[in-house]
Design a protein around this motif. Structure first.
Motif, PDB file in Angstrom:
ATOM      1  N   GLY A  19      -7.568-152.128  14.378  1.00  0.00           N
ATOM      2  CA  GLY A  19      -6.779-153.342  14.266  1.00  0.00           C
ATOM      3  C   GLY A  19      -7.164-154.160  13.057  1.00  0.00           C
ATOM      4  N   MET A  20      -8.469-154.287  12.820  1.00  0.00           N
ATOM      5  CA  MET A  20      -8.916-155.107  11.700  1.00  0.00           C
ATOM      6  C   MET A  20      -8.532-154.485  10.363  1.00  0.00           C
ATOM      7  SD  MET A  20     -10.239-158.065  11.336  1.00  0.00           S
ATOM      8  CE  MET A  20     -11.003-158.384  12.911  1.00  0.00           C
ATOM      9  N   ILE A  21      -8.663-153.163  10.263  1.00  0.00           N
ATOM     10  CA  ILE A  21      -8.297-152.504   9.005  1.00  0.00           C
ATOM     11  C   ILE A  21      -6.782-152.483   8.826  1.00  0.00           C
ATOM     12  CG2 ILE A  21      -8.231-150.245   7.853  1.00  0.00           C
ATOM     13  CD1 ILE A  21     -10.806-151.872   7.431  1.00  0.00           C
ATOM     14  N   GLY A  22      -6.033-152.256   9.913  1.00  0.00           N
ATOM     15  CA  GLY A  22      -4.582-152.333   9.802  1.00  0.00           C
ATOM     16  C   GLY A  22      -4.142-153.701   9.331  1.00  0.00           C
ATOM     17  N   GLY A  23      -4.767-154.743   9.888  1.00  0.00           N
ATOM     18  CA  GLY A  23      -4.434-156.091   9.453  1.00  0.00           C
ATOM     19  C   GLY A  23      -4.776-156.326   7.999  1.00  0.00           C
ATOM     20  N   TYR A  24      -5.959-155.863   7.584  1.00  0.00           N
ATOM     21  CA  TYR A  24      -6.359-156.040   6.186  1.00  0.00           C
ATOM     22  C   TYR A  24      -5.403-155.319   5.236  1.00  0.00           C
ATOM     23  CZ  TYR A  24      -8.632-155.062   1.775  1.00  0.00           C
ATOM     24  OH  TYR A  24      -8.875-154.917   0.430  1.00  0.00           O
ATOM     25  N   LEU A  25      -5.075-154.083   5.536  1.00  0.00           N
ATOM     26  CA  LEU A  25      -4.202-153.319   4.651  1.00  0.00           C
ATOM     27  C   LEU A  25      -2.834-153.975   4.524  1.00  0.00           C
ATOM     28  CD1 LEU A  25      -5.059-149.699   5.869  1.00  0.00           C
ATOM     29  CD2 LEU A  25      -5.745-150.751   3.699  1.00  0.00           C
ATOM     30  N   ALA A  26      -2.298-154.468   5.623  1.00  0.00           N
ATOM     31  CA  ALA A  26      -0.990-155.125   5.560  1.00  0.00           C
ATOM     32  C   ALA A  26      -1.077-156.431   4.773  1.00  0.00           C
ATOM     33  CB  ALA A  26      -0.472-155.382   6.976  1.00  0.00           C
ATOM     34  N   ALA A  27      -2.074-157.252   5.090  1.00  0.00           N
ATOM     35  CA  ALA A  27      -2.202-158.545   4.421  1.00  0.00           C
ATOM     36  C   ALA A  27      -2.483-158.389   2.939  1.00  0.00           C
ATOM     37  CB  ALA A  27      -3.293-159.367   5.084  1.00  0.00           C
ATOM     38  N   SER A  28      -3.259-157.371   2.575  1.00  0.00           N
ATOM     39  CA  SER A  28      -3.581-157.166   1.163  1.00  0.00           C
ATOM     40  C   SER A  28      -2.366-156.737   0.355  1.00  0.00           C
ATOM     41  CB  SER A  28      -4.700-156.135   1.013  1.00  0.00           C
ATOM     42  OG  SER A  28      -4.253-154.847   1.398  1.00  0.00           O
ATOM     43  N   ARG A  29      -1.308-156.353   1.037  1.00  0.00           N
ATOM     44  CA  ARG A  29      -0.047-156.006   0.374  1.00  0.00           C
ATOM     45  C   ARG A  29       0.960-157.147   0.404  1.00  0.00           C
ATOM     46  NH1 ARG A  29      -2.992-152.184   1.355  1.00  0.00           N
ATOM     47  NH2 ARG A  29      -2.869-150.207   0.253  1.00  0.00           N
ATOM     48  N   GLY A  30       0.470-158.309   0.764  1.00  0.00           N
ATOM     49  CA  GLY A  30       1.321-159.486   0.743  1.00  0.00           C
ATOM     50  C   GLY A  30       2.141-159.687   1.990  1.00  0.00           C
ATOM     51  N   LEU A  31       1.917-158.877   3.022  1.00  0.00           N
ATOM     52  CA  LEU A  31       2.668-159.023   4.262  1.00  0.00           C
ATOM     53  C   LEU A  31       1.992-160.075   5.146  1.00  0.00           C
ATOM     54  CD1 LEU A  31       3.356-155.256   5.035  1.00  0.00           C
ATOM     55  CD2 LEU A  31       4.885-156.904   3.946  1.00  0.00           C
ATOM     56  N   ARG A  32       2.767-160.994   5.672  1.00  0.00           N
ATOM     57  CA  ARG A  32       2.246-162.027   6.566  1.00  0.00           C
ATOM     58  C   ARG A  32       1.797-161.338   7.860  1.00  0.00           C
ATOM     59  NH1 ARG A  32       7.519-165.087   7.372  1.00  0.00           N
ATOM     60  NH2 ARG A  32       8.170-162.899   7.293  1.00  0.00           N
ATOM     61  N   THR A  33       0.520-161.401   8.126  1.00  0.00           N
ATOM     62  CA  THR A  33      -0.053-160.569   9.187  1.00  0.00           C
ATOM     63  C   THR A  33      -0.863-161.408  10.157  1.00  0.00           C
ATOM     64  OG1 THR A  33      -0.214-158.725   7.619  1.00  0.00           O
ATOM     65  CG2 THR A  33      -1.485-158.555   9.666  1.00  0.00           C
ATOM     66  N   LEU A  34      -0.640-161.170  11.450  1.00  0.00           N
ATOM     67  CA  LEU A  34      -1.401-161.823  12.495  1.00  0.00           C
ATOM     68  C   LEU A  34      -2.103-160.766  13.333  1.00  0.00           C
ATOM     69  CD1 LEU A  34      -2.147-164.395  14.169  1.00  0.00           C
ATOM     70  CD2 LEU A  34      -0.153-163.852  15.602  1.00  0.00           C
ATOM     71  N   ILE A  35      -3.414-160.942  13.542  1.00  0.00           N
ATOM     72  CA  ILE A  35      -4.174-160.118  14.481  1.00  0.00           C
ATOM     73  C   ILE A  35      -4.435-160.953  15.717  1.00  0.00           C
ATOM     74  CG2 ILE A  35      -6.346-158.905  14.910  1.00  0.00           C
ATOM     75  CD1 ILE A  35      -6.567-158.423  11.895  1.00  0.00           C
ATOM     76  N   ILE A  36      -4.041-160.442  16.880  1.00  0.00           N
ATOM     77  CA  ILE A  36      -4.352-161.165  18.115  1.00  0.00           C
ATOM     78  C   ILE A  36      -5.422-160.405  18.899  1.00  0.00           C
ATOM     79  CG2 ILE A  36      -2.079-162.224  18.227  1.00  0.00           C
ATOM     80  CD1 ILE A  36      -1.391-160.308  20.535  1.00  0.00           C
ATOM     81  N   GLU A  37      -6.301-161.150  19.519  1.00  0.00           N
ATOM     82  CA  GLU A  37      -7.426-160.610  20.276  1.00  0.00           C
ATOM     83  C   GLU A  37      -7.551-161.410  21.572  1.00  0.00           C
ATOM     84  OE1 GLU A  37     -10.477-159.224  22.124  1.00  0.00           O
ATOM     85  OE2 GLU A  37      -9.870-158.183  20.283  1.00  0.00           O
ATOM     86  N   LYS A  38      -7.582-160.717  22.710  1.00  0.00           N
ATOM     87  CA  LYS A  38      -7.535-161.465  23.969  1.00  0.00           C
ATOM     88  C   LYS A  38      -8.880-162.076  24.368  1.00  0.00           C
ATOM     89  CE  LYS A  38      -8.067-157.747  27.393  1.00  0.00           C
ATOM     90  NZ  LYS A  38      -7.402-157.107  28.542  1.00  0.00           N
ATOM     91  N   THR A  39      -9.991-161.631  23.779  1.00  0.00           N
ATOM     92  CA  THR A  39     -11.285-162.249  24.069  1.00  0.00           C
ATOM     93  C   THR A  39     -11.583-163.316  23.022  1.00  0.00           C
ATOM     94  OG1 THR A  39     -12.639-160.733  22.746  1.00  0.00           O
ATOM     95  CG2 THR A  39     -12.022-160.007  24.962  1.00  0.00           C
ATOM     96  N   ASP A  40     -12.769-163.880  23.079  1.00  0.00           N
ATOM     97  CA  ASP A  40     -13.097-164.960  22.147  1.00  0.00           C
ATOM     98  C   ASP A  40     -13.831-164.482  20.909  1.00  0.00           C
ATOM     99  OD1 ASP A  40     -15.498-164.332  23.319  1.00  0.00           O
ATOM    100  OD2 ASP A  40     -16.007-166.379  23.931  1.00  0.00           O
ATOM    101  N   GLN A  41     -14.002-163.139  20.753  1.00  0.00           N
ATOM    102  CA  GLN A  41     -14.649-162.605  19.557  1.00  0.00           C
ATOM    103  C   GLN A  41     -13.929-161.328  19.121  1.00  0.00           C
ATOM    104  OE1 GLN A  41     -18.828-162.363  20.969  1.00  0.00           O
ATOM    105  NE2 GLN A  41     -19.303-163.838  19.363  1.00  0.00           N
ATOM    106  N   VAL A  42     -13.987-161.032  17.844  1.00  0.00           N
ATOM    107  CA  VAL A  42     -13.329-159.845  17.318  1.00  0.00           C
ATOM    108  C   VAL A  42     -14.310-158.681  17.238  1.00  0.00           C
ATOM    109  CG1 VAL A  42     -11.722-161.249  15.986  1.00  0.00           C
ATOM    110  CG2 VAL A  42     -13.801-160.401  14.883  1.00  0.00           C
TER     111      VAL A  42
END
Length: 552
Positions: A19-42
């Motif tokens: 999830g973290m790498i998918g989010g990074y790869l998308a965001a680094s390409r200029g895509l507005r990206t949200l990572i959601i996590e149901k606990t209080d830490q990633v």
């Protein structure tokens, strides 16, 4: 009920490695990206791991002087190990994506350089297997370098379950998650929202267009104009699902996956028509039962023997953990003999050499090991057999047979000590051991095989082993671009999966150290390649097109 709505290009469900790498790869390409996590830490279960990545042909492997630029030997190895031609396209995508991903990550100072470490491939003797392995690891990072981001990173399993105190340097999975988090937030196009649990996928006109989630008691619709990536782990702590699909044992109490992994993303995918595979499988490991009753990952036992309820030895105790775990699973499932628990029998000679419970040989075993029943002690094998309720004659015979292999050095039953993995384990004291308490104690060989040392010096001990796992491996069926497939075999538009939410690329087996997290990262790369190609985003993935065997 009124529902708040927010709009992004990409929504990622889960904050482990994939999830973290998918989010990074998308965001680094200029895509507005949200990572959601149901606990209080990633970090998910990746934070519990060593963060090894099985990436044949990647730059760190080449820097170690190993030329696998064509990756043909690794391809041949995967084919031979998995033995399932239907997964060939996934194999090729994985082998192509891994090196490209590492190349891209190493361009970002937050990730730094990865390092190859020798961890032999798990199936020695098959075509393409190597004694040096193909596993690479991230660099450590300090709390000072991370600043306030460090508080968001999940602690190690030792801290969360056993009160270990973390030091000021993050290593392994915690270091990898920390680096990925910092890189993701630095893109300026990404955000992380913790305490936000997936409720369902939003589908419009046959396309997944976002997720509905609950955050701080409120329902929010998170629109994803380009795609949703499910990367929320497996269902290891969902006993109902484990029982339904036959994922032995049918309880999550013994898993080393994070407690929050109960299959939310899997169920959300199934609810919109996704197909599934491998639902009865897990990344199995034997677990040494601790005084609190929970098993902790045992990577190999370099001394003693394991016996079942009949007092019979049934496997190579030093085999790679998934193979040893499957031996327990298959014994429990396919025979009339209980392997739950399995008894690890050893003597004072081993205890004085290796210690126990993560402590050095000079440290006395804490009383709670004995008072809890997790570890038993007797002056004779006959007394030990009575304590663990196995037939005396069978236990004695199992020990005598094993002792009889010392002179020749050949384990005629299970071939202990014959593979590069086994031989590496000569130099590693058996789990469980806390990171700062690892120590190397040479084995004083009694014969030609240092992993066959007689069990003949009282008192005798029996530790308790249970079948554990580091996550389930059954999940949503995907194609080589990580697109989730429906029952008709066609992709569900807008929906992607990786990690243990996705059915494993490697099928029922575990080819080498770092395959689970390596798969999570490689197929996150594949997902973002497909998303970015359709979105017209900038960056390496779009320039190279979709990653598959044809791009080699």
């Amino acid at each position: 009920m009124s529902v708040n709505e927010e709009v992004y290009d990409v929504v990622v469900v889960g904050s482990g490695g994939g999830g973290m790498i998918g989010g990074y790869l998308a965001a680094s390409r200029g895509l507005r990206t949200l990572i959601i996590e149901k606990t209080d830490q990633v970090g998910g279960t990746t934070s519990y791991s060593g963060a090894g990545l099985w990436f044949p042909g990647s730059a760190p492997v080449a820097r170690a002087g190993i030329d696998e630029s064509d990756r043909q030997a690794a391809r041949e190895y995967l084919r031979a190990v998995v033995g399932d031609d239907s997964r060939a396209e996934l194999h090729d995508a994985y082998l192509s994506a891994g090196p490209r991903l590492i190349d891209e990550l190493e361009k970002n100072p937050w990730f730094g350089e990865f390092t190859h470490m020798t961890v032999p491939d798990y199936f020695a003797g098959l075509p393409g297997a190597t004694p040096h392995g193909r596993t690479v690891f991230p660099a450590p990072i300090t709390v000072a370098e991370l600043g306030d981001k460090a508080d968001l990173v999940r602690k190690s399993i030792y801290t969360e379950r056993y009160g270990h105190t973390e030091d000021e340097t993050l290593v392994g999975g915690r270091a990898f998650i920390a680096r990925a988090l910092a890189a993701f937030l630095d893109t300026g196009h990404g955000d992380v929202r913790v305490n936000t649990a997936l409720s369902r996928l939003i589908v419009e006109d046959g396309r997944v267009t976002g997720v509905e989630a609950r955050c701080d008691g409120e329902v929010v619709a998170l629109r994803a104009e380009r795609g949703v990536l499910l990367a929320a782990g497996g269902f290891e702590h969902n006993p109902e699902l484990r029982a339904k699909y036959g994922a032995i044992p049918s309880t999550g109490d013994w898993s080393d996956g994070v407690d929050s992994n109960v299959g939310d993303a899997l169920l959300a995918g199934i609810a919109v028509g996704a197909d599934t595979e491998l639902m009865d499988e897990a990344w199995y490991v034997p677990g040494v039962v601790q005084p609190d009753g929970k098993p902790l990952f045992n990577h190999a036992s370099r001394g003693g023997i394991w016996v079942n309820a009949e007092g019979k030895r049934f496997t190579n105790e030093t085999a790679p953990y998934d193979q040893a775990g499957h031996a327990i699973r298959d014994g429990e499932r396919d025979t009339d003999v209980s392997h739950t628990p399995t008894h690890w029998v050893f003597d004072h000679k081993q205890l004085s050499r290796d210690g126990f419970g993560g402590k050095s040989p000079q440290t006395p075993i804490a009383d709670d090991w004995f008072t809890s029943g997790a570890l038993k002690k007797a002056d004779t094998l006959e007394e030990l057999a009575a304590l663990i309720d196995v037939p005396t004659a069978e236990l004695t015979a199992s020990v005598q047979t094993f002792n009889g292999y010392v002179e020749s050095g050949v384990d005629e039953e299970f071939h202990r000590g014959e593979t590069p993995w086994d031989q590496m384990c000569q130099f590693i004291v058996g789990y469980p051991a806390l990171p700062e308490q690892n120590f190397v104690v040479p084995i004083e060989a009694e014969g030609p095989n240092p992993l066959i040392v007689s069990i003949d010096t009282p008192p005798y001990y029996a530790a308790t082993l249970l079948l554990s796992d580091i996550g389930t491996k059954g999940g949503l069926k995907t194609d080589a671009d990580s697109r989730v497939l429906g029952a008709d075999g066609e992709p569900i538009a807008g929906l992607y999966a990786t990690g243990n939410t996705m059915a494993a690329m490697s099928g029922k087996v575990y080819p080498g150290a770092g395959t689970p997290i390596g798969s999570a990262l490689a197929f996150a790369y594949q997902a973002v390649a497909d998303i970015a190609a359709g979105a017209g985003a900038s960056g390496d993935l779009v320039e190279s097109g979709r990653v598959n065997a044809d791009t080699e």
